[in-house]
Scaffold this motif. Sequence first.
Motif, mmCIF file in Angstrom:
data_model
loop_
_atom_site.group_PDB
_atom_site.id
_atom_site.type_symbol
_atom_site.label_atom_id
_atom_site.label_comp_id
_atom_site.label_asym_id
_atom_site.label_seq_id
_atom_site.Cartn_x
_atom_site.Cartn_y
_atom_site.Cartn_z
ATOM 1 N N HIS A 1 3.535 8.266 -5.514
ATOM 2 C CA HIS A 1 3.256 7.059 -4.740
ATOM 3 C C HIS A 1 4.485 6.704 -3.898
ATOM 4 O O HIS A 1 5.559 6.453 -4.441
ATOM 5 C CB HIS A 1 2.919 5.891 -5.676
ATOM 6 C CG HIS A 1 1.646 6.088 -6.429
ATOM 7 N ND1 HIS A 1 0.629 5.146 -6.460
ATOM 8 C CD2 HIS A 1 1.195 7.120 -7.185
ATOM 9 C CE1 HIS A 1 -0.370 5.588 -7.194
ATOM 10 N NE2 HIS A 1 -0.040 6.792 -7.651
ATOM 11 N N PHE B 1 -10.881 1.702 -0.390
ATOM 12 C CA PHE B 1 -9.830 2.424 0.323
ATOM 13 C C PHE B 1 -9.796 3.875 -0.140
ATOM 14 O O PHE B 1 -9.846 4.148 -1.352
ATOM 15 C CB PHE B 1 -8.476 1.763 0.052
ATOM 16 C CG PHE B 1 -7.386 2.218 0.980
ATOM 17 C CD1 PHE B 1 -7.262 1.679 2.246
ATOM 18 C CD2 PHE B 1 -6.484 3.196 0.590
ATOM 19 C CE1 PHE B 1 -6.257 2.094 3.115
ATOM 20 C CE2 PHE B 1 -5.479 3.622 1.439
ATOM 21 C CZ PHE B 1 -5.366 3.066 2.715
ATOM 22 N N TYR C 1 -7.786 6.272 -1.149
ATOM 23 C CA TYR C 1 -6.385 6.430 -1.542
ATOM 24 C C TYR C 1 -5.921 7.889 -1.472
ATOM 25 O O TYR C 1 -4.819 8.165 -0.994
ATOM 26 C CB TYR C 1 -6.182 5.884 -2.961
ATOM 27 C CG TYR C 1 -6.331 4.387 -3.046
ATOM 28 C CD1 TYR C 1 -5.287 3.543 -2.654
ATOM 29 C CD2 TYR C 1 -7.505 3.812 -3.511
ATOM 30 C CE1 TYR C 1 -5.424 2.171 -2.721
ATOM 31 C CE2 TYR C 1 -7.644 2.432 -3.581
ATOM 32 C CZ TYR C 1 -6.608 1.615 -3.187
ATOM 33 O OH TYR C 1 -6.739 0.248 -3.232
ATOM 34 N N GLU C 2 -6.724 8.808 -1.941
ATOM 35 C CA GLU C 2 -6.289 10.202 -1.983
ATOM 36 C C GLU C 2 -6.338 10.857 -0.603
ATOM 37 O O GLU C 2 -5.669 11.857 -0.375
ATOM 38 C CB GLU C 2 -7.119 10.969 -3.006
ATOM 39 C CG GLU C 2 -6.915 10.444 -4.422
ATOM 40 C CD GLU C 2 -7.671 11.232 -5.470
ATOM 41 O OE1 GLU C 2 -8.114 12.357 -5.159
ATOM 42 O OE2 GLU C 2 -7.824 10.727 -6.606
ATOM 43 N N GLU D 1 0.863 -1.183 0.000
ATOM 44 C CA GLU D 1 0.000 0.000 0.000
ATOM 45 C C GLU D 1 0.897 1.229 0.000
ATOM 46 O O GLU D 1 1.952 1.240 0.641
ATOM 47 C CB GLU D 1 -0.923 0.021 1.210
ATOM 48 C CG GLU D 1 -2.008 -1.044 1.212
ATOM 49 C CD GLU D 1 -2.987 -0.919 0.055
ATOM 50 O OE1 GLU D 1 -3.056 0.184 -0.553
ATOM 51 O OE2 GLU D 1 -3.679 -1.898 -0.233
ATOM 52 N N SER E 1 -12.250 9.354 -6.169
ATOM 53 C CA SER E 1 -11.030 9.141 -6.943
ATOM 54 C C SER E 1 -11.010 10.105 -8.120
ATOM 55 O O SER E 1 -11.884 10.045 -8.993
ATOM 56 C CB SER E 1 -10.954 7.690 -7.443
ATOM 57 O OG SER E 1 -9.907 7.531 -8.382
#
Length: 344
Positions: free
Chosen positions: A100, A261, A263-264, A79, A285
Amino acid sequence: IKDLEKYSSSYICSKCRKIFTKHWNFKQHSRTCESSTRHIYRSGVYHTSDSIFAALQRHDIMVPAELRFFEYRICYDIECFMNRATEVPNSDKVTYSFRHELASISVCSNVPDYTEPSCFVSDGCPKALVKNTLSYMLEIALAVAALQREKFSDILPQIKALENVNKIQDRFEEYMSQVPVLSFNGSRYDLKIIKEHLVSVLLEMRDEDSENLYVVKRGSSYSCIASKNFKFLDITSYLAAGVNYDAFLKAYNADASKGYFPYEYFDSLEKLTSTQFPPYDQFFSSLKGTNTLEPSQPDQLNDLEIAAIGREDMSRATPLSRSEVSEIGLFRYYQLRRRWIENN
């Protein structure tokens, strides 16, 4: 070219490679030549290499079919957090939104005593995280090698008794010691994120008599990275094109399903210590242009979600309305929030 006689002084048949000095003779021959096309491979014709068991069979060592299946494996998943400080200048056509950066690596296996999942979380040093993970994987690989030696206890004395065949002995030792390390879409994402530190740590862990790393690269993806104890592979290399993780789990009737999830929202390691659950809009997203909790197709719903919007099972083919999409998104959100509260 009006006169071939003036243009060329010799002519060669493309089938039998016979040479003629007269175009008329060449033309007559071409009409009746029955030779098949000749293919010349100066370095020889390609042949697939024999498996280790086929090589042993040539030396009259028969390994039963039921022992030829390598039953052990390690699975991992990484992750990343989305660092907004990309440190990469934008151009007129390209804007960099996130970088990332490695946050955690989860590991699990089907090896006895190592079947419980383990998660290694970064303390800010990605190389240290990779090193800790590989140290744990090495512990599993050594356990696999011991199990393999026990499995082939009747075969090993026969292999050791062979003379002048050190190569076969080394291959069989590699077969027993090298455990597959599997990921889903790892060749395009996971390995590309950790490759710098992975290769560095694998070289540090290498014995003096070990060979260099074996790497197979296909375009920008890494199909395989192999060392003495590991062989990193991507499951998607052995699946039909376009199969996603959710479809893969459903195809094998797995109890688990792909999770959701934000993510941002996860843009720093400090978010791991947060005591608040992310709000609904943080699951949006910008890459997909939608909230990841909201389904795009009716066949993505489970029975609980179908019941939540009052649909019958037979009506899954009917397109979802905008209100149903929002309702299912909120239903998923509150389910996630409830599980988070129960675990904390």
